[in-house]
Design an enzyme around this catalytic site. Structure first.
Site, short mmCIF file in Angstrom:
data_model
loop_
_atom_site.label_atom_id
_atom_site.label_comp_id
_atom_site.label_asym_id
_atom_site.label_seq_id
_atom_site.Cartn_x
_atom_site.Cartn_y
_atom_site.Cartn_z
CE1 TYR A 147 0.79 0.75 4.50
CE2 TYR A 147 0.48 -1.61 4.33
CZ TYR A 147 0.94 -0.51 5.03
OH TYR A 147 1.55 -0.67 6.26
CG HIS A 194 5.37 1.83 2.34
ND1 HIS A 194 4.01 1.71 2.46
CD2 HIS A 194 5.83 2.19 3.57
CE1 HIS A 194 3.66 2.00 3.71
NE2 HIS A 194 4.74 2.28 4.39
#
Length: 219
Positions: A147, A194
């Site tokens: 995400y 990430h």
């Protein structure tokens, strides 16, 4: 309860007097140390900071002004009356925590300890819609990584509400080290869920296309 506590408003439309002209998005990279960007950051209309990134003791490099602070419960800090609290909700409990800090103050645990109460102006609370976060993940990052990072979400948010966006405190130091300017030690923060590579590439392209101005601290 959520919408009675924090009624929805059209915060930043093009015709609004609160329309943002210039904005500084201030990340937490160690490349801010010795940068002397403080005055430049504070000269922007909006100054968006994220998570626990402090200003006290670092004013010369990071400035002292904070108009918006993007957090989730696990990264919450006290804010003064000039700062908007922007919540990144990753789970239902995050929304329940937001209600709790202004009412019952009973939630002090998510997957770790969280502050049951913080100093903040409930009239300046904003919640980023999960659909906006999904849009960033799919449209800007092509679904790379788990995400988007808080910093990347804050940057895209700024692009949507501000005319001119300047970016500070993103990426590694001149020596290629990833750490926070307020940490006494070096730690690699480019991993985790990430995709730092994809985010960095998008930020680089935005800079090359003059959509944002990126300040690296060492160039």
């Amino acid at each position: 309860v959520l919408f009675s506590l924090f009624p929805d408003k059209d915060h930043y439309s093009d015709a609004s007097p609160s329309r943002c002209r210039t904005c500084a998005v201030v990340g937490n990279s160690g490349n801010l140390i010795g940068s002397h960007y403080g005055a430049l950051i504070d000269s922007q209309d909006f100054v968006i900071r994220m998570n626990e990134g402090p200003t006290k003791g670092f004013e010369q490099d990071v400035g002292s002004k904070t108009t918006h602070r993007v957090i989730y419960p696990e990264s919450a800090v006290d804010m003064d009356e000039t700062t908007h609290l922007i919540l990144l909700p990753f789970k239902i409990l995050d929304l329940q925590w937001l209600i709790s800090i202004f009412t019952t103050r009973h939630i002090d645990l998510t997957y770790t300890y969280v502050k049951p109460s913080i100093k903040a102006d409930r009239n300046k609370v904003m919640i980023l819609h999960p659909a906006f976060m999904k849009y960033i993940y799919e449209s800007w990052l092509q679904s790379n990584g788990g995400y988007p990072s808080t910093g990347f979400i804050s940057l895209i948010f700024a692009l949507h509400i501000c005319d001119e966006v300047s970016v500070f405190g993103f990426g590694p130091t001149k020596d290629g080290v990833w750490h926070h300017y307020f940490d006494d030690f070096s730690s690699d923060s480019n991993g985790g869920p990430h995709d730092g590579g994809s985010e960095g590439e998008v930020i680089s392209q935005l800079h090359q296309k003059h959509r944002i101005t990126t300040y690296k601290g060492w160039e």
